[in-house]
Enzyme design. Structure first.
Site, PDB file in Angstrom:
ATOM      1  N   GLU A  59       0.008 -20.522 -10.206  1.00  0.00           N
ATOM      2  CA  GLU A  59       0.496 -21.430 -11.261  1.00  0.00           C
ATOM      3  C   GLU A  59      -0.661 -22.160 -11.942  1.00  0.00           C
ATOM      4  OE1 GLU A  59       3.501 -25.212 -11.946  1.00  0.00           O
ATOM      5  OE2 GLU A  59       3.222 -24.413  -9.936  1.00  0.00           O
ATOM      6  N   HIS A  95     -10.635 -12.378 -28.398  1.00  0.00           N
ATOM      7  CA  HIS A  95      -9.556 -12.184 -27.438  1.00  0.00           C
ATOM      8  C   HIS A  95      -9.248 -10.706 -27.281  1.00  0.00           C
ATOM      9  CE1 HIS A  95      -7.813 -16.550 -27.588  1.00  0.00           C
ATOM     10  NE2 HIS A  95      -9.112 -16.509 -27.361  1.00  0.00           N
ATOM     11  N   GLU A  97      -6.519  -9.128 -26.772  1.00  0.00           N
ATOM     12  CA  GLU A  97      -5.366  -8.632 -27.525  1.00  0.00           C
ATOM     13  C   GLU A  97      -5.776  -8.227 -28.943  1.00  0.00           C
ATOM     14  OE1 GLU A  97      -3.694 -11.938 -24.783  1.00  0.00           O
ATOM     15  OE2 GLU A  97      -5.543 -11.524 -25.872  1.00  0.00           O
ATOM     16  N   CYS A 125      -2.134 -16.101 -26.254  1.00  0.00           N
ATOM     17  CA  CYS A 125      -2.157 -17.435 -26.866  1.00  0.00           C
ATOM     18  C   CYS A 125      -1.345 -17.374 -28.166  1.00  0.00           C
ATOM     19  CB  CYS A 125      -3.592 -17.876 -27.140  1.00  0.00           C
ATOM     20  SG  CYS A 125      -4.413 -16.874 -28.415  1.00  0.00           S
ATOM     21  N   CYS A 128      -2.873 -14.988 -30.875  1.00  0.00           N
ATOM     22  CA  CYS A 128      -2.703 -13.571 -30.528  1.00  0.00           C
ATOM     23  C   CYS A 128      -1.238 -13.158 -30.653  1.00  0.00           C
ATOM     24  CB  CYS A 128      -3.226 -13.284 -29.126  1.00  0.00           C
ATOM     25  SG  CYS A 128      -5.025 -13.305 -29.040  1.00  0.00           S
TER      26      CYS A 128
END
Length: 221
Positions: A59, A95, A97, A125, A128
């Protein structure tokens, strides 16, 4: 609520060799500021140490500030075929992606249908996510399924809206189950040369963490 021991990653876990002098061709040590703003690492298999740290579905993702993206592209059409590999973003400016759409997809057959599956360490994010929606709207032959290890900043309202917009654009979003982590281990992680392929060893709480994120994603979508 999941509890995670706060672990401080070594450079190697964070995607950098502990000793920058070591590594391919003993690269000269490079100062951070000398590095180009966009540098994407691509390959077929990623080092096991990166997988074990970056893909862990905890987490609180302290130190996990990179995205590792493993992809499978299945092309339907005149020349059907499958290509696979991985991307990692080396600096905050780029990034993985985005890199997929800029460097990998253009090499695939134009005009054909592409069924793409990503296995990513964390969900995209907001920027992206917008790029993913745009790509799906423009390219009607593109089918995208994203399997994520962790949800990135899922408490933020704009992040929740971005996840919903991806679903509306036709992207299938899924949380990685223990079997998906095992698939990535077998297909995208380097095994030591000359050794028997090591079997995947699930970490503690892998199933509980999967269920936690699956519930959160269901609530958001």
């Amino acid at each position: 609520k999941m509890a995670e021991k706060q672990e401080e990653p070594s450079n190697a876990q964070n995607g950098e060799p502990d000793n920058a002098e070591e590594g391919e061709g003993k690269k000269k040590k490079v100062k951070r500021e000398d590095l180009p703003p966009f540098e994407i690492v691509t390959g077929e298999r990623l080092p096991a140490i990166f997988f074990k740290f970056q893909f862990r579905n905890v987490e609180y993702s302290s130190g996990r500030n990179k995205t590792f993206l493993c992809y499978v592209v299945e092309t339907q059409g005149k020349e059907p075929g499958t290509c696979r590999g991985y991307l990692e973003d080396e600096h905050a400016a780029a990034h993985a992606e985005m890199a997929f759409f800029n460097t990998i997809l253009p090499t695939c057959q134009a005009g054909a249908r592409h069924d793409v599956t990503w296995y990513v360490s964390s969900s995209p994010c907001v920027t992206c996510a917008e790029r993913i929606c745009e790509a799906l709207r423009k390219n009607k032959g593109l089918r995208l399924t994203i399997m994520v290890g962790r949800l990135f900043m899922w408490e933020e309202p704009e992040m929740q809206a971005a996840l919903r917009s991806m679903k509306e654009a036709g992207c299938k979003l899924r949380i990685m189950k223990p079997q998906d982590f095992e698939y990535v281990w077998k297909n995208f992680v380097e095994q030591e040369e000359g050794e028997e392929a090591k079997s995947f060893v699930p970490w503690e709480d892998i199933q509980e963490n999967f269920q936690y994120y699956e519930e959160k994603l269901a609530e958001i979508l």
